[in-house]
Design a protein around this motif. Sequence first.
Motif, PDB file in Angstrom:
ATOM      1  N   LEU A 282       0.751   9.680  53.701  1.00 38.89           N
ATOM      2  CA  LEU A 282       1.421  10.170  52.496  1.00 38.89           C
ATOM      3  C   LEU A 282       2.041   9.014  51.730  1.00 38.89           C
ATOM      4  CD1 LEU A 282       3.225  13.350  53.880  1.00 38.89           C
ATOM      5  CD2 LEU A 282       1.052  13.227  52.651  1.00 38.89           C
ATOM      6  N   HIS A 283       1.671   8.905  50.467  1.00 35.55           N
ATOM      7  CA  HIS A 283       2.213   7.901  49.560  1.00 35.55           C
ATOM      8  C   HIS A 283       2.880   8.627  48.390  1.00 35.55           C
ATOM      9  CE1 HIS A 283      -0.047   4.603  51.563  1.00 35.55           C
ATOM     10  NE2 HIS A 283      -0.939   5.554  51.765  1.00 35.55           N
ATOM     11  N   ARG A 284       3.555   7.892  47.572  1.00 35.00           N
ATOM     12  CA  ARG A 284       4.261   8.504  46.448  1.00 35.00           C
ATOM     13  C   ARG A 284       3.316   9.131  45.438  1.00 35.00           C
ATOM     14  NH1 ARG A 284       9.662   6.537  45.957  1.00 35.00           N
ATOM     15  NH2 ARG A 284      10.169   5.124  47.674  1.00 35.00           N
TER      16      ARG A 284
ATOM     17  N   PHE B 132     -10.987  11.256  52.533  1.00 36.34           N
ATOM     18  CA  PHE B 132     -10.818  11.632  51.123  1.00 36.34           C
ATOM     19  C   PHE B 132      -9.400  11.316  50.689  1.00 36.34           C
ATOM     20  CE2 PHE B 132      -9.783  15.278  53.738  1.00 36.34           C
ATOM     21  CZ  PHE B 132      -8.645  15.818  53.158  1.00 36.34           C
ATOM     22  N   THR B 133      -9.226  11.219  49.373  1.00 39.27           N
ATOM     23  CA  THR B 133      -7.917  10.927  48.777  1.00 39.27           C
ATOM     24  C   THR B 133      -7.623  11.966  47.704  1.00 39.27           C
ATOM     25  OG1 THR B 133      -8.125   8.554  49.182  1.00 39.27           O
ATOM     26  CG2 THR B 133      -6.546   9.236  47.499  1.00 39.27           C
ATOM     27  N   ILE B 134      -6.404  12.457  47.687  1.00 41.06           N
ATOM     28  CA  ILE B 134      -5.942  13.404  46.659  1.00 41.06           C
ATOM     29  C   ILE B 134      -4.837  12.737  45.878  1.00 41.06           C
ATOM     30  CG2 ILE B 134      -4.883  15.647  46.221  1.00 41.06           C
ATOM     31  CD1 ILE B 134      -6.104  16.641  48.834  1.00 41.06           C
ATOM     32  N   SER B 135      -5.018  12.607  44.575  1.00 39.19           N
ATOM     33  CA  SER B 135      -3.969  12.076  43.721  1.00 39.19           C
ATOM     34  C   SER B 135      -2.949  13.172  43.454  1.00 39.19           C
ATOM     35  CB  SER B 135      -4.556  11.582  42.402  1.00 39.19           C
ATOM     36  OG  SER B 135      -5.441  10.492  42.622  1.00 39.19           O
ATOM     37  N   VAL B 136      -1.666  12.827  43.527  1.00 40.17           N
ATOM     38  CA  VAL B 136      -0.607  13.814  43.301  1.00 40.17           C
ATOM     39  C   VAL B 136       0.358  13.267  42.272  1.00 40.17           C
ATOM     40  CG1 VAL B 136      -0.797  14.832  45.592  1.00 40.17           C
ATOM     41  CG2 VAL B 136       0.725  12.885  45.246  1.00 40.17           C
ATOM     42  N   ARG B 137       1.038  14.188  41.629  1.00 41.45           N
ATOM     43  CA  ARG B 137       2.057  13.783  40.660  1.00 41.45           C
ATOM     44  C   ARG B 137       3.220  13.157  41.404  1.00 41.45           C
ATOM     45  NH1 ARG B 137       2.796  18.912  42.055  1.00 41.45           N
ATOM     46  NH2 ARG B 137       4.919  19.740  42.311  1.00 41.45           N
ATOM     47  N   SER B 138       4.008  12.395  40.725  1.00 41.91           N
ATOM     48  CA  SER B 138       5.181  11.772  41.346  1.00 41.91           C
ATOM     49  C   SER B 138       6.326  11.785  40.356  1.00 41.91           C
ATOM     50  CB  SER B 138       4.859  10.333  41.756  1.00 41.91           C
ATOM     51  OG  SER B 138       6.019   9.708  42.253  1.00 41.91           O
ATOM     52  N   SER B 139       7.495  12.189  40.849  1.00 45.31           N
ATOM     53  CA  SER B 139       8.695  12.202  39.988  1.00 45.31           C
ATOM     54  C   SER B 139       9.669  11.119  40.395  1.00 45.31           C
ATOM     55  CB  SER B 139       9.367  13.574  40.098  1.00 45.31           C
ATOM     56  OG  SER B 139       9.802  13.818  41.420  1.00 45.31           O
ATOM     57  N   PHE B 140       9.170  10.142  41.166  1.00 42.00           N
ATOM     58  CA  PHE B 140      10.078   9.087  41.629  1.00 42.00           C
ATOM     59  C   PHE B 140      10.440   8.172  40.468  1.00 42.00           C
ATOM     60  CE2 PHE B 140       7.806  10.420  45.392  1.00 42.00           C
ATOM     61  CZ  PHE B 140       8.791  10.506  46.325  1.00 42.00           C
TER      62      PHE B 140
ATOM     63  N   GLU C 129       4.169  35.127  51.118  1.00 41.69           N
ATOM     64  CA  GLU C 129       4.234  34.830  49.689  1.00 41.69           C
ATOM     65  C   GLU C 129       5.679  34.756  49.216  1.00 41.69           C
ATOM     66  OE1 GLU C 129       2.920  36.659  45.329  1.00 41.69           O
ATOM     67  OE2 GLU C 129       2.020  37.468  47.165  1.00 41.69           O
ATOM     68  N   SER C 130       6.495  35.708  49.640  1.00 39.33           N
ATOM     69  CA  SER C 130       7.902  35.710  49.243  1.00 39.33           C
ATOM     70  C   SER C 130       8.610  34.457  49.754  1.00 39.33           C
ATOM     71  CB  SER C 130       8.602  36.960  49.778  1.00 39.33           C
ATOM     72  OG  SER C 130       8.032  38.132  49.217  1.00 39.33           O
ATOM     73  N   PHE C 131       8.269  34.057  50.968  1.00 38.56           N
ATOM     74  CA  PHE C 131       8.892  32.859  51.537  1.00 38.56           C
ATOM     75  C   PHE C 131       8.525  31.628  50.726  1.00 38.56           C
ATOM     76  CE2 PHE C 131       8.623  29.185  54.409  1.00 38.56           C
ATOM     77  CZ  PHE C 131       9.960  29.083  54.751  1.00 38.56           C
ATOM     78  N   ILE C 132       7.243  31.473  50.394  1.00 38.61           N
ATOM     79  CA  ILE C 132       6.813  30.322  49.600  1.00 38.61           C
ATOM     80  C   ILE C 132       7.558  30.278  48.274  1.00 38.61           C
ATOM     81  CG2 ILE C 132       4.863  29.228  48.422  1.00 38.61           C
ATOM     82  CD1 ILE C 132       3.058  30.574  50.537  1.00 38.61           C
ATOM     83  N   ARG C 133       7.658  31.425  47.628  1.00 41.51           N
ATOM     84  CA  ARG C 133       8.296  31.481  46.308  1.00 41.51           C
ATOM     85  C   ARG C 133       9.806  31.282  46.390  1.00 41.51           C
ATOM     86  NH1 ARG C 133       4.808  32.900  42.406  1.00 41.51           N
ATOM     87  NH2 ARG C 133       2.894  34.025  42.947  1.00 41.51           N
ATOM     88  N   SER C 134      10.384  31.442  47.572  1.00 41.78           N
ATOM     89  CA  SER C 134      11.831  31.259  47.713  1.00 41.78           C
ATOM     90  C   SER C 134      12.228  29.793  47.782  1.00 41.78           C
ATOM     91  CB  SER C 134      12.321  31.980  48.974  1.00 41.78           C
ATOM     92  OG  SER C 134      11.898  31.294  50.146  1.00 41.78           O
ATOM     93  N   ILE C 135      11.247  28.907  47.964  1.00 43.46           N
ATOM     94  CA  ILE C 135      11.528  27.471  48.093  1.00 43.46           C
ATOM     95  C   ILE C 135      11.521  26.828  46.709  1.00 43.46           C
ATOM     96  CG2 ILE C 135      10.799  25.328  49.192  1.00 43.46           C
ATOM     97  CD1 ILE C 135       9.206  27.062  51.183  1.00 43.46           C
ATOM     98  N   ASP C 136      12.486  26.005  46.443  1.00 42.36           N
ATOM     99  CA  ASP C 136      12.539  25.280  45.171  1.00 42.36           C
ATOM    100  C   ASP C 136      11.519  24.148  45.203  1.00 42.36           C
ATOM    101  OD1 ASP C 136      13.104  24.073  42.801  1.00 42.36           O
ATOM    102  OD2 ASP C 136      15.121  23.393  43.361  1.00 42.36           O
ATOM    103  N   LEU C 137      10.408  24.353  44.503  1.00 43.15           N
ATOM    104  CA  LEU C 137       9.327  23.357  44.485  1.00 43.15           C
ATOM    105  C   LEU C 137       9.278  22.579  43.178  1.00 43.15           C
ATOM    106  CD1 LEU C 137       6.474  25.470  46.164  1.00 43.15           C
ATOM    107  CD2 LEU C 137       7.945  23.737  47.224  1.00 43.15           C
ATOM    108  N   SER C 138      10.274  22.717  42.336  1.00 41.19           N
ATOM    109  CA  SER C 138      10.268  22.022  41.055  1.00 41.19           C
ATOM    110  C   SER C 138      10.268  20.513  41.276  1.00 41.19           C
ATOM    111  CB  SER C 138      11.485  22.444  40.225  1.00 41.19           C
ATOM    112  OG  SER C 138      12.678  22.234  40.941  1.00 41.19           O
ATOM    113  N   GLY C 139       9.269  19.851  40.712  1.00 37.72           N
ATOM    114  CA  GLY C 139       9.154  18.406  40.856  1.00 37.72           C
ATOM    115  C   GLY C 139       8.724  17.956  42.227  1.00 37.72           C
ATOM    116  N   LYS C 140       8.303  18.886  43.076  1.00 35.81           N
ATOM    117  CA  LYS C 140       7.934  18.558  44.446  1.00 35.81           C
ATOM    118  C   LYS C 140       6.426  18.692  44.670  1.00 35.81           C
ATOM    119  CE  LYS C 140      12.219  18.029  45.802  1.00 35.81           C
ATOM    120  NZ  LYS C 140      12.874  18.282  44.505  1.00 35.81           N
ATOM    121  N   ILE C 141       5.943  18.124  45.767  1.00 32.13           N
ATOM    122  CA  ILE C 141       4.527  18.177  46.148  1.00 32.13           C
ATOM    123  C   ILE C 141       4.434  18.997  47.432  1.00 32.13           C
ATOM    124  CG2 ILE C 141       2.456  16.857  46.701  1.00 32.13           C
ATOM    125  CD1 ILE C 141       4.026  14.409  45.403  1.00 32.13           C
ATOM    126  N   PRO C 142       3.999  20.248  47.348  1.00 31.53           N
ATOM    127  CA  PRO C 142       3.946  21.081  48.554  1.00 31.53           C
ATOM    128  C   PRO C 142       2.634  20.907  49.321  1.00 31.53           C
ATOM    129  CG  PRO C 142       3.534  22.415  46.597  1.00 31.53           C
ATOM    130  CD  PRO C 142       3.724  20.995  46.122  1.00 31.53           C
TER     131      PRO C 142
END
Length: 283
Positions: A255-257, A275-283, A153-166
Amino acid sequence: MKRFVLVLILLFGICLFSQTTTKTLFEDGWKIFGKESFIEKPSLPLTMIVYGDSRWGNQTHRRLVELMDEYKPSVVVHLGDMVNSGDNQKEWEIFFEITLPLRSYAFFQPVKGNHEKPDVYYNQHFGLYNYWARVEDYVFIFLDPDTGVKRCESFIRSIDLSGKIPIVFLHYPIFSGGPHGKTQTVKNLQVLHNVFRELNVPLIFSAHDHNYQRIVKDTVTYIVTGGGGAPLYRVEPIEGLLVGAVVHHFVKVDLHRDRIECEVISVNGEIIDSFTISVRSSF
């Protein structure tokens, strides 16, 4: 004669090196035999193959790799239990020989499973436990729960995920309708579900149970893909289970944008789920 023997030794060394050399995405660069360098990484759109639990099922594993190779993936993720006994050098040699066609051109991402223990050879070839890699707006997070759930958990939270798709990869499942779903190891990991939900993780891959499962909880999709060659396990109904199959297989991930497209392909080449998962994109 001595010169001939020396040439044979050199050729053998080159052959062995080619089988064990592996390019692995790591943070914003890559690793090979523990050395860091920065080279061109894959870009979107890209194809990734995810599978786990090959262990001693060499014939099935070989056939699956042949099918995977047809898609020419940029990234291949093995979710652990690459071998049956982590301290058996011969099993590692067979594993590297079978996967050589993929590793010759794709980035190979290892996740340590319980059968990689004792992990002397895993450390020698990979030495990666909790680590991450970024491809444009996607962040791949690779976890080793044997280091401790709190540490994960600490490792996951240490990564900057702002605007990213994990996207998260680990050996042990968070939820499973297979035999391991009732074990304390899996139950302890379920506290991570709230972390994944909080951080908007759309997709988690795991193995350990030798079958295929697609489970959705609170908009988070959990995939169990442990059909890489080891003996198959049954799947029982659990909350959130949408698809279950007792079959050797792998998952092709495109993986697409703005979306993640997945096809689950059996050892016979049949598509058993998509299956398809729609994800946010900051591009």
